[in-house]
Design a protein around this motif. Structure first.
Motif, PDB file in Angstrom:
ATOM      1  N   THR A 125       0.836  -1.187   0.000  1.00  0.00           N
ATOM      2  CA  THR A 125       0.000   0.000   0.000  1.00  0.00           C
ATOM      3  C   THR A 125       0.878   1.247   0.000  1.00  0.00           C
ATOM      4  O   THR A 125       2.109   1.144  -0.071  1.00  0.00           O
ATOM      5  CB  THR A 125      -0.976  -0.026   1.208  1.00  0.00           C
ATOM      6  OG1 THR A 125      -1.980   0.972   1.029  1.00  0.00           O
ATOM      7  CG2 THR A 125      -0.243   0.186   2.523  1.00  0.00           C
TER       8      THR A 125
ATOM      9  N   PHE B 261      -1.173   5.873  -3.570  1.00  0.00           N
ATOM     10  CA  PHE B 261      -0.526   4.553  -3.624  1.00  0.00           C
ATOM     11  C   PHE B 261       0.875   4.787  -4.184  1.00  0.00           C
ATOM     12  O   PHE B 261       1.842   4.805  -3.451  1.00  0.00           O
ATOM     13  CB  PHE B 261      -1.368   3.617  -4.500  1.00  0.00           C
ATOM     14  CG  PHE B 261      -0.808   2.239  -4.672  1.00  0.00           C
ATOM     15  CD1 PHE B 261      -0.810   1.334  -3.621  1.00  0.00           C
ATOM     16  CD2 PHE B 261      -0.297   1.829  -5.899  1.00  0.00           C
ATOM     17  CE1 PHE B 261      -0.290   0.044  -3.782  1.00  0.00           C
ATOM     18  CE2 PHE B 261       0.213   0.548  -6.075  1.00  0.00           C
ATOM     19  CZ  PHE B 261       0.217  -0.346  -5.014  1.00  0.00           C
TER      20      PHE B 261
ATOM     21  N   ALA C 256      -2.390  -5.882  -3.472  1.00  0.00           N
ATOM     22  CA  ALA C 256      -2.261  -4.424  -3.541  1.00  0.00           C
ATOM     23  C   ALA C 256      -3.484  -3.801  -2.892  1.00  0.00           C
ATOM     24  O   ALA C 256      -4.616  -4.081  -3.300  1.00  0.00           O
ATOM     25  CB  ALA C 256      -2.135  -3.963  -4.985  1.00  0.00           C
TER      26      ALA C 256
ATOM     27  N   VAL D  66      -4.865  -0.441  -2.855  1.00  0.00           N
ATOM     28  CA  VAL D  66      -4.648   0.824  -3.566  1.00  0.00           C
ATOM     29  C   VAL D  66      -5.480   1.910  -2.896  1.00  0.00           C
ATOM     30  O   VAL D  66      -6.696   1.980  -3.060  1.00  0.00           O
ATOM     31  CB  VAL D  66      -4.998   0.685  -5.055  1.00  0.00           C
ATOM     32  CG1 VAL D  66      -4.705   1.986  -5.784  1.00  0.00           C
ATOM     33  CG2 VAL D  66      -4.200  -0.465  -5.676  1.00  0.00           C
TER      34      VAL D  66
ATOM     35  N   ALA E 155      -2.929   5.754  -8.352  1.00  0.00           N
ATOM     36  CA  ALA E 155      -2.112   4.663  -8.897  1.00  0.00           C
ATOM     37  C   ALA E 155      -1.964   4.957 -10.382  1.00  0.00           C
ATOM     38  O   ALA E 155      -2.664   4.395 -11.232  1.00  0.00           O
ATOM     39  CB  ALA E 155      -2.768   3.311  -8.657  1.00  0.00           C
TER      40      ALA E 155
ATOM     41  N   CYS F 210       0.200   2.440 -11.262  1.00  0.00           N
ATOM     42  CA  CYS F 210      -0.726   1.474 -11.839  1.00  0.00           C
ATOM     43  C   CYS F 210       0.040   0.200 -12.205  1.00  0.00           C
ATOM     44  O   CYS F 210      -0.428  -0.915 -11.953  1.00  0.00           O
ATOM     45  CB  CYS F 210      -1.404   2.070 -13.070  1.00  0.00           C
ATOM     46  SG  CYS F 210      -2.728   1.068 -13.760  1.00  0.00           S
TER      47      CYS F 210
ATOM     48  N   SER G 116       0.756  -1.819  -9.080  1.00  0.00           N
ATOM     49  CA  SER G 116      -0.422  -2.577  -8.621  1.00  0.00           C
ATOM     50  C   SER G 116      -0.654  -3.801  -9.497  1.00  0.00           C
ATOM     51  O   SER G 116      -1.038  -4.866  -8.998  1.00  0.00           O
ATOM     52  CB  SER G 116      -1.666  -1.677  -8.616  1.00  0.00           C
ATOM     53  OG  SER G 116      -2.182  -1.446  -9.906  1.00  0.00           O
TER      54      SER G 116
ATOM     55  N   CYS H 112       1.125  -7.014  -8.675  1.00  0.00           N
ATOM     56  CA  CYS H 112       0.624  -7.765  -7.520  1.00  0.00           C
ATOM     57  C   CYS H 112      -0.402  -8.791  -7.991  1.00  0.00           C
ATOM     58  O   CYS H 112      -0.920  -8.725  -9.100  1.00  0.00           O
ATOM     59  CB  CYS H 112      -0.003  -6.812  -6.501  1.00  0.00           C
ATOM     60  SG  CYS H 112       1.160  -5.593  -5.831  1.00  0.00           S
TER      61      CYS H 112
ATOM     62  N   ARG I 187      -5.803  -7.054  -6.541  1.00  0.00           N
ATOM     63  CA  ARG I 187      -5.875  -5.622  -6.305  1.00  0.00           C
ATOM     64  C   ARG I 187      -7.200  -5.257  -5.648  1.00  0.00           C
ATOM     65  O   ARG I 187      -8.271  -5.581  -6.184  1.00  0.00           O
ATOM     66  CB  ARG I 187      -5.733  -4.854  -7.635  1.00  0.00           C
ATOM     67  CG  ARG I 187      -4.308  -4.830  -8.154  1.00  0.00           C
ATOM     68  CD  ARG I 187      -4.236  -4.473  -9.629  1.00  0.00           C
ATOM     69  NE  ARG I 187      -4.879  -5.499 -10.455  1.00  0.00           N
ATOM     70  CZ  ARG I 187      -4.312  -6.668 -10.741  1.00  0.00           C
ATOM     71  NH1 ARG I 187      -3.101  -6.961 -10.290  1.00  0.00           N
ATOM     72  NH2 ARG I 187      -4.961  -7.555 -11.485  1.00  0.00           N
TER      73      ARG I 187
ATOM     74  N   ALA J 263      -9.206  -1.771  -3.948  1.00  0.00           N
ATOM     75  CA  ALA J 263      -9.096  -0.319  -4.098  1.00  0.00           C
ATOM     76  C   ALA J 263      -9.992   0.421  -3.122  1.00  0.00           C
ATOM     77  O   ALA J 263     -11.098  -0.030  -2.807  1.00  0.00           O
ATOM     78  CB  ALA J 263      -9.448   0.103  -5.522  1.00  0.00           C
TER      79      ALA J 263
ATOM     80  N   PHE K  12      -6.786   5.325 -11.229  1.00  0.00           N
ATOM     81  CA  PHE K  12      -5.865   4.513 -12.015  1.00  0.00           C
ATOM     82  C   PHE K  12      -5.676   5.139 -13.389  1.00  0.00           C
ATOM     83  O   PHE K  12      -6.587   5.750 -13.943  1.00  0.00           O
ATOM     84  CB  PHE K  12      -6.416   3.091 -12.197  1.00  0.00           C
ATOM     85  CG  PHE K  12      -6.561   2.323 -10.920  1.00  0.00           C
ATOM     86  CD1 PHE K  12      -5.572   1.454 -10.504  1.00  0.00           C
ATOM     87  CD2 PHE K  12      -7.696   2.459 -10.136  1.00  0.00           C
ATOM     88  CE1 PHE K  12      -5.699   0.741  -9.318  1.00  0.00           C
ATOM     89  CE2 PHE K  12      -7.843   1.753  -8.954  1.00  0.00           C
ATOM     90  CZ  PHE K  12      -6.837   0.892  -8.542  1.00  0.00           C
TER      91      PHE K  12
ATOM     92  N   VAL L 286      -9.424  -4.160 -10.773  1.00  0.00           N
ATOM     93  CA  VAL L 286      -9.432  -4.452  -9.337  1.00  0.00           C
ATOM     94  C   VAL L 286     -10.571  -5.414  -9.033  1.00  0.00           C
ATOM     95  O   VAL L 286     -11.561  -5.500  -9.775  1.00  0.00           O
ATOM     96  CB  VAL L 286      -9.569  -3.175  -8.467  1.00  0.00           C
ATOM     97  CG1 VAL L 286      -8.464  -2.189  -8.780  1.00  0.00           C
ATOM     98  CG2 VAL L 286     -10.941  -2.528  -8.647  1.00  0.00           C
TER      99      VAL L 286
END
Length: 258
Positions: free
Chosen positions: A53, A59, A99, A101, A105, A110, A113, A116, A119, A121, A127, A176
């Motif tokens: 994070t 982020f 992630a 977020v 991001a 972005c 993330s 990962c 995700r 958010a 994003f 996400v």
């Protein structure tokens, strides 16, 4: 580390990008710090799942434009290659990475993330891949991961227009998995991490590796990777314990992770 913090909460490791005065923008030192934290987290056998994070309202807002603006082509390639190497390490990290977020991001954020595994958010998250508006392309895997995650058409639109999208729009295109109120984000990330940590970790890691490998190859080769992962699990105590318990209509109290 100067710009990346690590906190262990039981079996969960929390990595926080901590350069809030620059919205956690990525420069050489931030990337080096993240690289080192990942190595330490991998070596820590008590840590089973990571949450990544950012500190403050971001982020990661992107790569550090102040550092990049005077790069030569050679310097730009070196910076991109190093950033990509760190993000590939994150993508192929043996332990699952979530992630969380919490805010901006954008660009490199972005891309971070997307390296990962899962995700989540905040409703305040934004994003985007704004690079073409700055006269460059995404440089840390954005042209590759975004299309794999949200499809070619969505990736083309986001990258070629340089537009930002909000958390709900990110969820709609599959960027996400879930969107939460800001005050709930880390609690929800911890709940998810704990649920993953409660399972048999050899199986968790083999599953992650099979998914990652399968994304890079054809179905037949991916199925072969899966068969290998499946077989590895049958050499573990956890498989014996769990299947025996299932047959006996019992439940394993806790996995040994071996």
């Amino acid at each position: 580390m100067a710009f990346v913090d690590f906190e262990q909460r039981g079996p969960i490791g929390v990595i926080t990008m901590n350069r809030p005065e620059a919205l956690n923008a990525l420069n050489d030192q931030v990337l080096k710090d993240l690289d080192a934290v990942l190595d330490a987290a991998e070596a820590n056998d008590e840590v089973l799942v990571l949450i990544l994070t950012g500190a403050g309202r971001s982020f990661v807002a992107g790569a550090d434009i102040g550092q990049m603006k005077d790069f030569t082509p050679v310097q730009a390639k070196q910076f991109g290659m190093y950033g990509n190497s760190v993000f590939l390490k994150l993508e192929n990290f043996p332990k699952p990475v979530i992630a969380a977020v919490n805010g901006f991001a954008l660009g490199g954020g972005c891309e971070l993330s997307m390296a990962c595994d899962i995700r989540l958010a905040s409703e305040k998250a934004k994003f985007g891949q704004p690079e073409v508006g700055l006269g460059i392309t995404p440089g840390f895997g954005g042209t590759q991961r975004l299309a794999r995650i949200v499809g070619v058409s969505n990736a083309m639109e986001l990258i070629l227009t340089a537009k930002n999208i909000n958390a709900q729009q990110a969820k709609e295109i599959g960027l996400v998995s879930h969107v939460y109120p800001p005050e709930e984000l880390m609690d929800k990330a911890m709940e998810l991490a704990q649920a993953i940590a409660a399972n048999a970790q050899v199986a968790v890691r083999q599953s992650k590796a099979a998914i990652r490998r399968g994304q890079q190859t054809d179905m037949y080769t991916g199925a072969a990777y899966e068969a290998e992962a499946f077989a590895v699990c049958f050499a573990t105590e956890d498989q014996k314990d769990a299947m025996t318990a299932f047959v006996n209509k019992e439940k394993v109290a806790a996995f040994k992770n071996r």
